[in-house]
Design a protein around this motif. Structure first.
Motif, short mmCIF file in Angstrom:
data_model
loop_
_atom_site.label_atom_id
_atom_site.label_comp_id
_atom_site.label_asym_id
_atom_site.label_seq_id
_atom_site.Cartn_x
_atom_site.Cartn_y
_atom_site.Cartn_z
N TYR A 264 0.85 -1.19 0.00
CA TYR A 264 0.00 0.00 0.00
C TYR A 264 0.89 1.24 0.00
N PRO A 265 1.45 1.60 -1.15
CA PRO A 265 2.42 2.71 -1.18
C PRO A 265 1.80 4.07 -0.87
N TYR A 266 0.48 4.21 -1.02
CA TYR A 266 -0.15 5.51 -0.78
C TYR A 266 -0.79 5.60 0.60
N SER A 267 -0.56 4.62 1.42
CA SER A 267 -1.04 4.70 2.80
C SER A 267 -0.07 5.55 3.62
N PRO A 268 -0.59 6.39 4.52
CA PRO A 268 0.32 7.19 5.36
C PRO A 268 1.05 6.36 6.40
N PHE A 269 0.61 5.13 6.63
CA PHE A 269 1.21 4.29 7.66
C PHE A 269 2.20 3.31 7.03
N PHE A 466 -18.05 17.06 14.11
CA PHE A 466 -18.46 15.95 13.24
C PHE A 466 -17.38 15.65 12.21
N GLY A 467 -16.67 16.68 11.75
CA GLY A 467 -15.58 16.46 10.82
C GLY A 467 -14.45 15.66 11.43
N ILE A 468 -14.15 15.91 12.71
CA ILE A 468 -13.11 15.14 13.40
C ILE A 468 -13.54 13.69 13.54
N VAL A 469 -14.82 13.47 13.90
CA VAL A 469 -15.33 12.10 14.04
C VAL A 469 -15.28 11.37 12.70
N ILE A 470 -15.69 12.07 11.63
CA ILE A 470 -15.66 11.45 10.30
C ILE A 470 -14.23 11.11 9.91
N SER A 471 -13.28 11.99 10.21
CA SER A 471 -11.88 11.74 9.87
C SER A 471 -11.35 10.53 10.61
N ILE A 476 -9.70 4.77 11.14
CA ILE A 476 -9.89 3.45 11.74
C ILE A 476 -10.26 2.42 10.68
N ILE A 477 -11.16 2.81 9.75
CA ILE A 477 -11.52 1.88 8.67
C ILE A 477 -10.31 1.54 7.82
N HIS A 478 -9.49 2.55 7.55
CA HIS A 478 -8.27 2.30 6.76
C HIS A 478 -7.33 1.36 7.50
N TYR A 487 -0.70 -9.88 7.28
CA TYR A 487 -1.10 -9.82 8.68
C TYR A 487 -1.93 -8.56 8.93
N PRO A 488 -3.06 -8.67 9.65
CA PRO A 488 -3.88 -7.48 9.94
C PRO A 488 -3.07 -6.42 10.66
N TYR A 489 -3.23 -5.18 10.24
CA TYR A 489 -2.43 -4.09 10.78
C TYR A 489 -2.79 -3.78 12.23
N LEU A 490 -4.04 -4.00 12.63
CA LEU A 490 -4.47 -3.72 14.00
C LEU A 490 -4.38 -4.94 14.91
N PHE A 491 -3.76 -6.00 14.44
CA PHE A 491 -3.55 -7.18 15.27
C PHE A 491 -2.65 -6.81 16.45
N PRO A 492 -2.95 -7.25 17.68
CA PRO A 492 -3.93 -8.26 18.10
C PRO A 492 -5.25 -7.67 18.57
N LEU A 493 -5.53 -6.38 18.32
CA LEU A 493 -6.80 -5.79 18.74
C LEU A 493 -7.90 -6.14 17.77
N ALA A 494 -7.62 -6.12 16.50
CA ALA A 494 -8.61 -6.47 15.48
C ALA A 494 -7.91 -7.27 14.39
N PRO A 495 -8.13 -8.59 14.36
CA PRO A 495 -8.99 -9.38 15.25
C PRO A 495 -8.36 -9.58 16.62
N LEU A 496 -9.18 -9.72 17.62
CA LEU A 496 -8.72 -9.81 19.00
C LEU A 496 -8.08 -11.17 19.25
N ASP A 497 -6.91 -11.16 19.82
CA ASP A 497 -6.18 -12.38 20.15
C ASP A 497 -5.59 -12.21 21.55
N ASN A 498 -6.25 -12.83 22.52
CA ASN A 498 -5.82 -12.66 23.91
C ASN A 498 -4.47 -13.32 24.18
N SER A 499 -4.07 -14.27 23.35
CA SER A 499 -2.82 -14.99 23.63
C SER A 499 -1.59 -14.13 23.41
#
Length: 512
Positions: A264-269, A466-471, A476-478, A487-499
């Motif tokens: 994802y070369p155009y992602s800021p992350f 509302f603009g801040i919430v939308i942003s 978060i969706i991104h 591998y999911p970028y928000l792992f282990p929070l999404a999907p949640l993995d307690n281990s």
């Protein structure tokens, strides 16, 4: 075995460019070998051709040394190659006449290769590493890598002698990823030294190092490191496939590899993490991650990564649990401040006056009485000024860069307030925002914050809170859709993995 065989093929195939000569070495006099190489290295004044002769009984073996005098260690060539060859005859005579086996084949046919002459040279040369090659492409590659190639008369095989020069800066403390309690060494531009720093910490046969050559012109060595008993082998196969498919002429820094690998070369992350700390690399290896080292670069690539890994520092594992978790909490807070504080200020001033205490609102109104710009323009202008100061301080010499940055910020901030160009509150908000963006242990994360901050300010000026919430919903969706090499970028929070969540967000003790 399948992976190793493919890597071997890659090491050969990735060197190829359209001009490379893959023909084998044919038996000829050394003068012909020199003519061939002079054509290949035409107008290359650094390539040196040194003829040598070896007296063996009644036979005279002619040899030819070829090397680049800017890449080799000349002391090694003189002491370990030329001196033993020149002194061989006198040593042989002092020990009595000891005729070795004849140099030529029984039928004295040069076309079959004068292998014995090469073996005699190999016996008396005292370099640490000697290997045989039989193709011109290997000859050219060996010379350009800082080795010395030895030809002998009518031999279809040449010797590669280890004579690489090791000049370069010494191992020093990292100036980018500083820490109070941690090892003080960091990577340098020599890939062999960097691998040695890792091997020094992980003395295990499970640590594997695979070398590949990338760049049709630069022939840059790329090393892939992993722990065989911890790595995901399917992921390793994918990484190897991605690297083998890189088509580029030159690789000057690890950023070239990073940009070819990211999905994802155009992602800021960032989808890979960079570090110059060997202890950080060793910790990631023990977690099953893959490390990519590039010759000529002190920066190692760590992959795959997660969003929460950007908030981790190697120092977290050297301090007590409470202090390390408190530091992580401040990093998360700094992330929110660095991305949202200016937009919150713009939204409150422009749309939501009722949320500000009356006394504070009156003071803010007085401060903004003579400011000719709306809050959004004021915030954007201050952001531009801060970025200019930051870029200028980075480009200036280190001895005066920090001074210019501090003095410039104070002078410009004071002048902006005195000239009613900006309100004092806006200067304070931008100052806190800049401090928040520098709280991260990995400086490349701050680029993502600076990219996100401007759109959120514009959204806040357009739609208020509302603009801040939308942003933030978009961010978060991104992040939920983003992956780092599968591998999911928000792992282990999404999907949640307690281990594994024990070190994903909150650090627990080493005993747990």
């Amino acid at each position: 075995m399948k992976l190793l065989s493919r890597l071997f093929t890659v090491a050969e195939a990735s060197q190829g460019n359209k001009e490379k000569n893959t023909t084998p070495i044919l038996p000829n006099p050394v003068q012909v070998y020199q003519q061939n190489l002079e054509e290949i290295f035409e107008q290359c004044s650094d390539i040196t051709y040194t003829p040598v002769k070896l007296n063996v009984g009644k036979e005279m073996i002619e040899g030819l040394l070829i090397y680049s005098n800017v890449l080799v260690n000349l002391d090694v060539i003189n002491k370990n190659i030329i001196h033993p060859i020149n002194s061989y005859e006198s040593e042989r005579l002092s020990h009595g006449p000891q005729e070795p086996s004849l140099i030529y084949d029984k039928d004295h046919t040069p076309s079959k290769g004068n292998i014995r002459s090469l073996e005699i040279f190999a016996e008396i040369i005292t370099t640490s590493n000697i290997k045989k090659i039989d193709h011109w492409s290997q000859v050219v590659q060996s010379i350009l890598y800082g080795n010395t190639v030895l030809f002998t008369n009518y031999c279809s095989t040449a010797l590669v002698l280890e004579t690489k020069g090791k000049e370069g800066r010494s191992i020093a403390e990292s100036t980018v990823e500083s820490a109070i309690r941690s090892p003080r060494d960091s990577f340098i531009e020599d890939i062999d030294t960097n691998i040695g720093l890792i091997r020094k910490r992980i003395k295990s046969s499970h640590l594997k190092v695979m070398n590949m050559i990338i760049g049709s012109e630069s022939h840059t060595t790329i090393s892939v490191l992993y722990m065989e008993n911890k790595v995901n082998h399917h992921l390793l196969e994918n990484i190897i496939d991605l690297i083998t498919n890189i088509e580029t002429e030159v690789v000057l820094e690890s950023a070239y590899i990073e940009q070819h690998l990211e999905q994802y070369p155009y992602s800021p992350f960032p989808q890979t993490q960079i570090t110059e700390r060997p202890d950080k690399v060793c910790g990631d290896l023990m977690e099953g991650r893959i490390i990519i080292l590039t010759d000529g670069s002190p920066i190692a690539l760590v992959l795959p990564i997660t969003f929460f890994q950007l908030f981790h520092s190697s120092e977290d594992y050297y301090t007590r649990i409470i202090s390390s978790n408190l530091t992580r909490f401040f990093r998360f807070m700094g992330f929110f401040i660095a991305t949202s504080l200016p937009s919150i200020y713009v939204a409150l001033i422009s749309f939501h006056h009722e949320m500000i205490p009356m006394n504070l609102l009156i003071d803010l109104s007085k401060n903004r009485t003579n400011v000719p710009f709306p809050p959004v323009i004021e915030a954007l202008l201050m952001e531009v000024a801060v970025e200019l100061i930051r870029e200028a301080s980075n480009r200036l010499p280190q001895s005066i860069g920090q001074t210019i940055g501090i003095v410039g910020a104070i002078v410009i901030g004071d002048a902006a307030i005195q000239s009613n160009f900006a309100s004092p509150t806006m200067v304070i908000v931008i100052g806190i925002t800049v401090i928040g963006s520098y709280i991260f242990p990995h400086y490349n994360t701050s680029y993502a914050l600076r990219i996100l901050r401007i759109p959120i300010i514009i959204m806040a000026a357009t739609f208020g809170a509302f603009g801040i919430v939308i942003s933030w919903c978009w961010v978060i969706i991104h992040l939920c859709n983003l992956e780092s090499f599968g591998y999911p970028y928000l792992f282990p929070l999404a999907p949640l993995d307690n281990s594994v969540v024990k070190d994903g967000i909150i650090k627990k003790g080493l005993k747990n």
